[in-house]
Design an enzyme around this catalytic site. Structure first.
Site, short mmCIF file in Angstrom:
data_model
loop_
_atom_site.label_atom_id
_atom_site.label_comp_id
_atom_site.label_asym_id
_atom_site.label_seq_id
_atom_site.Cartn_x
_atom_site.Cartn_y
_atom_site.Cartn_z
N ILE A 22 0.82 -1.20 0.00
CA ILE A 22 0.00 0.00 0.00
C ILE A 22 0.87 1.26 0.00
O ILE A 22 1.59 1.54 0.98
CB ILE A 22 -0.96 -0.01 1.22
CG1 ILE A 22 -1.75 -1.33 1.27
CG2 ILE A 22 -1.89 1.21 1.16
CD1 ILE A 22 -2.54 -1.67 0.01
N GLU A 30 -1.91 -1.01 -10.22
CA GLU A 30 -3.12 -0.49 -10.89
C GLU A 30 -3.54 -1.41 -12.04
O GLU A 30 -4.07 -0.95 -13.05
CB GLU A 30 -2.87 0.91 -11.44
CG GLU A 30 -2.43 1.88 -10.39
CD GLU A 30 -3.54 2.76 -9.88
OE1 GLU A 30 -4.70 2.49 -10.23
OE2 GLU A 30 -3.23 3.69 -9.12
P1 TGC Z 1 -15.93 -8.02 -12.77
O1 TGC Z 1 -16.93 -9.08 -12.51
O2 TGC Z 1 -15.46 -7.80 -14.17
O3 TGC Z 1 -16.44 -6.62 -12.22
C1 TGC Z 1 -17.02 -6.49 -10.93
C2 TGC Z 1 -17.86 -5.22 -10.95
O4 TGC Z 1 -17.03 -4.08 -11.21
C3 TGC Z 1 -17.44 -3.41 -12.42
N1 TGC Z 1 -16.21 -2.95 -13.07
C4 TGC Z 1 -15.81 -1.68 -13.05
N2 TGC Z 1 -16.38 -0.59 -12.56
C5 TGC Z 1 -15.72 0.58 -12.69
N3 TGC Z 1 -14.52 0.67 -13.29
C6 TGC Z 1 -13.91 -0.43 -13.81
N4 TGC Z 1 -12.69 -0.32 -14.38
C7 TGC Z 1 -14.56 -1.67 -13.71
N5 TGC Z 1 -14.24 -2.95 -14.08
C8 TGC Z 1 -15.27 -3.71 -13.68
C9 TGC Z 1 -18.18 -4.47 -13.20
O5 TGC Z 1 -19.08 -3.89 -14.10
C10 TGC Z 1 -18.89 -5.22 -12.09
O6 TGC Z 1 -19.99 -4.44 -11.65
P2 TGC Z 1 -21.33 -5.16 -11.13
O7 TGC Z 1 -22.24 -4.02 -10.81
O8 TGC Z 1 -21.78 -6.02 -12.27
O9 TGC Z 1 -20.95 -5.96 -9.92
O10 TGC Z 1 -14.68 -8.29 -11.80
P3 TGC Z 1 -13.62 -9.46 -11.78
O11 TGC Z 1 -13.62 -10.01 -10.39
O12 TGC Z 1 -13.84 -10.43 -12.91
O13 TGC Z 1 -12.23 -8.70 -12.00
C11 TGC Z 1 -11.99 -8.00 -13.18
C12 TGC Z 1 -10.56 -7.42 -13.20
C13 TGC Z 1 -9.52 -8.53 -13.21
C14 TGC Z 1 -10.43 -6.65 -14.49
C15 TGC Z 1 -10.33 -6.45 -12.05
O14 TGC Z 1 -10.57 -7.01 -10.83
C16 TGC Z 1 -8.97 -5.77 -12.06
O15 TGC Z 1 -8.89 -4.67 -12.61
N6 TGC Z 1 -7.88 -6.34 -11.44
C17 TGC Z 1 -6.61 -5.62 -11.26
C18 TGC Z 1 -6.50 -5.18 -9.81
C19 TGC Z 1 -5.88 -3.82 -9.66
O16 TGC Z 1 -5.79 -3.04 -10.58
N7 TGC Z 1 -5.49 -3.52 -8.46
C20 TGC Z 1 -4.95 -2.22 -8.16
C21 TGC Z 1 -4.77 -2.01 -6.68
S1 TGC Z 1 -4.53 -0.32 -6.25
C22 TGC Z 1 -3.00 0.05 -6.79
O17 TGC Z 1 -2.33 -0.70 -7.41
C23 TGC Z 1 -2.53 1.39 -6.45
S2 TGC Z 1 -0.92 1.74 -6.90
C24 TGC Z 1 -1.03 3.40 -6.72
C25 TGC Z 1 0.19 4.15 -6.90
O18 TGC Z 1 1.11 4.00 -6.07
O19 TGC Z 1 0.21 4.98 -7.86
P1 FAD Z 2 -0.59 -11.37 -9.02
O1 FAD Z 2 -2.02 -11.02 -9.11
O2 FAD Z 2 -0.21 -12.53 -8.16
O3 FAD Z 2 -0.06 -11.62 -10.49
C1 FAD Z 2 1.17 -12.29 -10.77
C2 FAD Z 2 1.26 -12.49 -12.28
O4 FAD Z 2 0.16 -13.31 -12.74
C3 FAD Z 2 1.16 -11.17 -13.06
O5 FAD Z 2 2.05 -11.19 -14.14
C4 FAD Z 2 -0.27 -11.15 -13.55
O6 FAD Z 2 -0.44 -10.41 -14.76
C5 FAD Z 2 -0.51 -12.64 -13.78
N1 FAD Z 2 -1.94 -12.98 -13.73
C6 FAD Z 2 -2.79 -12.90 -12.67
N2 FAD Z 2 -4.02 -13.25 -13.02
C7 FAD Z 2 -3.98 -13.57 -14.33
C8 FAD Z 2 -4.94 -13.99 -15.29
N3 FAD Z 2 -6.24 -14.16 -14.98
N4 FAD Z 2 -4.53 -14.26 -16.56
C9 FAD Z 2 -3.23 -14.07 -16.90
N5 FAD Z 2 -2.27 -13.67 -16.05
C10 FAD Z 2 -2.65 -13.41 -14.78
N6 FAD Z 2 -2.32 -2.02 -4.14
C11 FAD Z 2 -3.23 -1.28 -3.43
O7 FAD Z 2 -4.32 -1.74 -3.13
N7 FAD Z 2 -2.91 -0.01 -3.03
C12 FAD Z 2 -1.71 0.57 -3.30
O8 FAD Z 2 -1.47 1.74 -2.94
C13 FAD Z 2 -0.74 -0.18 -4.02
N8 FAD Z 2 0.51 0.33 -4.24
C14 FAD Z 2 1.48 -0.47 -4.80
C15 FAD Z 2 2.79 -0.02 -4.86
C16 FAD Z 2 3.79 -0.83 -5.38
C17 FAD Z 2 5.22 -0.36 -5.38
C18 FAD Z 2 3.47 -2.11 -5.88
C19 FAD Z 2 4.51 -3.01 -6.48
C20 FAD Z 2 2.16 -2.57 -5.83
C21 FAD Z 2 1.16 -1.77 -5.27
N9 FAD Z 2 -0.17 -2.25 -5.13
C22 FAD Z 2 -1.09 -1.50 -4.43
C23 FAD Z 2 -0.49 -3.62 -5.49
C24 FAD Z 2 -0.66 -3.85 -6.99
O9 FAD Z 2 -1.88 -3.33 -7.44
C25 FAD Z 2 -0.57 -5.36 -7.24
O10 FAD Z 2 0.79 -5.72 -7.07
C26 FAD Z 2 -1.06 -5.75 -8.63
O11 FAD Z 2 -2.45 -5.53 -8.76
C27 FAD Z 2 -0.73 -7.20 -8.96
O12 FAD Z 2 -1.07 -8.08 -7.92
P2 FAD Z 2 0.00 -9.14 -7.38
O13 FAD Z 2 1.27 -8.42 -7.09
O14 FAD Z 2 -0.64 -9.88 -6.25
O15 FAD Z 2 0.28 -10.09 -8.59
#
Ligand code: TGC
Ligand code: FAD
Length: 392
Positions: A170, A371
């Site tokens: 985080i 993200e």
């Molecule tokens: P899925 O069934 O497709 O969707 C669940 C519900 O969410 C809606 N939805 C969205 N709504 C708004 N914006 C979007 N981009 C949306 N994508 C989906 C969807 O319509 C549905 O709504 P409802 O009403 O039908 O329930 O969900 P899934 O479980 O199959 O997952 C889809 C997937 C893999 C694309 C999604 O979970 C995903 O994007 N995974 C990546 C996780 C991620 O990006 N994590 C980021 C953590 S935060 C972070 O990294 C901060 S770093 C910040 C920094 O330091 O700059």
């Molecule tokens: P995993 O989900 O375990 O993925 C591992 C590999 O498997 C990846 O290459 C991925 O693409 C692949 N993979 C997974 N699922 C599939 C699929 N269905 N098909 C094909 N390939 C797949 N999170 C927050 O909530 N808040 C934050 O502020 C935040 N800050 C961050 C800051 C840093 C420096 C970093 C490194 C991460 C941060 N994150 C944060 C977390 C970040 O969003 C996750 O690391 C990211 O979403 C990937 O999750 P994971 O690391 O668990 O990898």
């Protein structure tokens, strides 16, 4: 580190597509980065520390809540100005842009969009001024790309909620005063809770030994029977779509930010190629080096146009999540490739902290993962164009 001589490339005169306000906002951010970030950033990255003294400056250039209305302390700007601010900050360092992205799109945005008026009044002005810093807890040790599987949960105890679980990776966690935490209620529905530092049972241990994003503080959020007041639940949206909606805004900012990192690498390599002599010539005269530089400016120009267009769509509320995914994925990949090529143009000097390229290159390894990873965004595009879901 060498003096910051950055000159922004604009091969297709994309500036002509910007308003006077866009250019003013960008210039203010660019000048601030040159003055306050460039001289110190290498040092802070080397010692793996976030430079807290720049928080006020980030607030002053409008980096905390650029598009949040002014009545809540935000800058009230449009989406292109927001993007340009992120571009300039990431030109300095992706870790600093991370702090701004989290504060604006992952903390202020959900409070503004999903919170009630009392929550907006309590938190947004403090976050806009940088007096308080926030963080966003979605990812867990066993649920990264699949946040819907989260196990962090809360139970209704009558006059409060009882929160348990762990969030990992985080940004800003070690020093944030407030965390937007995504957790499941007793029916399994996801909600956002505002958890403040000092609540009993809430700790934020720092994550050490990162080779990437070293000037950004990363940590865990641990909830051990934390009593969260009921008024701290975000009432206006629930379900996985709520956190994913915040990610749309942050991913959009990253698409712009990555262009900044790429521009800095390109500009540094171009200058170096004209100064560095080998075999009696500047290395920029060799065809192989020109190929690298020509491909870089081509890719930067394509990304600038893609992202500007996305900004126009976003201003009209017409940008789809899948369009944002495409831009995040394309631009970060473009930047990481350019960083790698630019590093080679600098030869041995490219691996030192005298130049920014190696730091950008290492930072972008986080940016291509957080993200939503590179592959996850590809699958989002795949789903959008085929209608077939690879996640289910
Ligand atoms: P899925 O069934 O497709 O969707 C669940 C519900 O969410 C809606 N939805 C969205 N709504 C708004 N914006 C979007 N981009 C949306 N994508 C989906 C969807 O319509 C549905 O709504 P409802 O009403 O039908 O329930 O969900 P899934 O479980 O199959 O997952 C889809 C997937 C893999 C694309 C999604 O979970 C995903 O994007 N995974 C990546 C996780 C991620 O990006 N994590 C980021 C953590 S935060 C972070 O990294 C901060 S770093 C910040 C920094 O330091 O700059
Ligand atoms: P995993 O989900 O375990 O993925 C591992 C590999 O498997 C990846 O290459 C991925 O693409 C692949 N993979 C997974 N699922 C599939 C699929 N269905 N098909 C094909 N390939 C797949 N999170 C927050 O909530 N808040 C934050 O502020 C935040 N800050 C961050 C800051 C840093 C420096 C970093 C490194 C991460 C941060 N994150 C944060 C977390 C970040 O969003 C996750 O690391 C990211 O979403 C990937 O999750 P994971 O690391 O668990 O990898």
């Amino acid at each position: 580190m060498k003096p910051d001589l950055f000159e922004a490339p604009d091969y297709y005169n994309v500036d002509a597509l910007l308003s006077e306000e866009h250019k003013l906002v960008r210039e203010a951010a660019r000048e601030w980065v040159k003055r306050e970030v460039s001289p110190i950033i290498e040092d802070y990255a080397q010692k793996a520390e976030f430079p807290k003294q720049i928080l006020n400056g980030l607030a002053e250039i409008g980096a905390f809540g650029p598009y949040i209305p002014m009545e809540y302390g935000g800058a009230g700007l449009d989406q292109i100005s927001y993007g340009l601010i992120m571009q300039e900050i990431e030109r300095g360092d992706s870790g600093i842009r991370s702090t701004a992205s989290v504060q604006s799109s992952l903390v202020m945005y959900p409070i503004w969009k999903y919170g009630n008026e009392a929550q907006r009044q309590k938190y947004l002005p403090k976050l806009a001024s940088g007096e308080w810093i926030g963080c966003f807890g979605l990812t867990e040790p066993d649920h990264g790309s699949n946040p819907g599987g989260m196990v962090t949960n809360f139970k209704d105890k009558g006059d409060h909620y009882l929160l348990n679980g762990t969030k990992m990776w985080i940004s800003n966690a070690p020093f944030a005063q407030v965390a937007v935490v995504w957790a499941k209620d007793e029916t399994g529905r996801i909600h956002g809770l505002l958890v403040e530092r000092g609540m009993e049972g809430f700790t934020t241990p720092e994550t050490h030994n990162k080779w990437s994003l070293r000037a950004s503080a990363t940590g865990e959020l641990i909830f051990d029977n934390v009593k969260v007041p009921k008024e701290n639940l975000l009432p206006n949206k629930s379900g996985l779509g709520a956190p994913l909606g915040c990610l749309d805004s942050a991913r959009y900012g990253i698409a712009w930010g990555a262009i900044g990192a790429a521009m800095d690498c390109y500009d540094t390599a171009l200058r170096y190629s004209k100064e560095r002599m080998q075999f009696g010539k500047p290395i920029g005269q060799f065809q192989l080096q020109q190929k690298k530089l020509a491909e870089m400016i081509t890719e930067i120009t394509k990304a600038q146009l893609l992202t500007w267009r996305l900004g126009v769509l976003k201003n009209d509320n017409k940008a789809t999540s899948a369009q944002i995914s495409m831009a995040k994925r394309n631009n970060v990949d473009m930047a990481i490739t350019i960083a790698r090529e630019a590093r080679q143009i600098l030869g041995g000097m490219g691996i030192t902290g005298e130049y920014s390229i190696m730091r950008h290159s290492m930072n972008l390894e986080s940016v291509i993962t957080y993200e939503g990873t590179h592959d996850i965004h590809l699958l989002i595009t795949g789903l959008d164009i085929t209608g077939l879901n690879a996640f289910k």
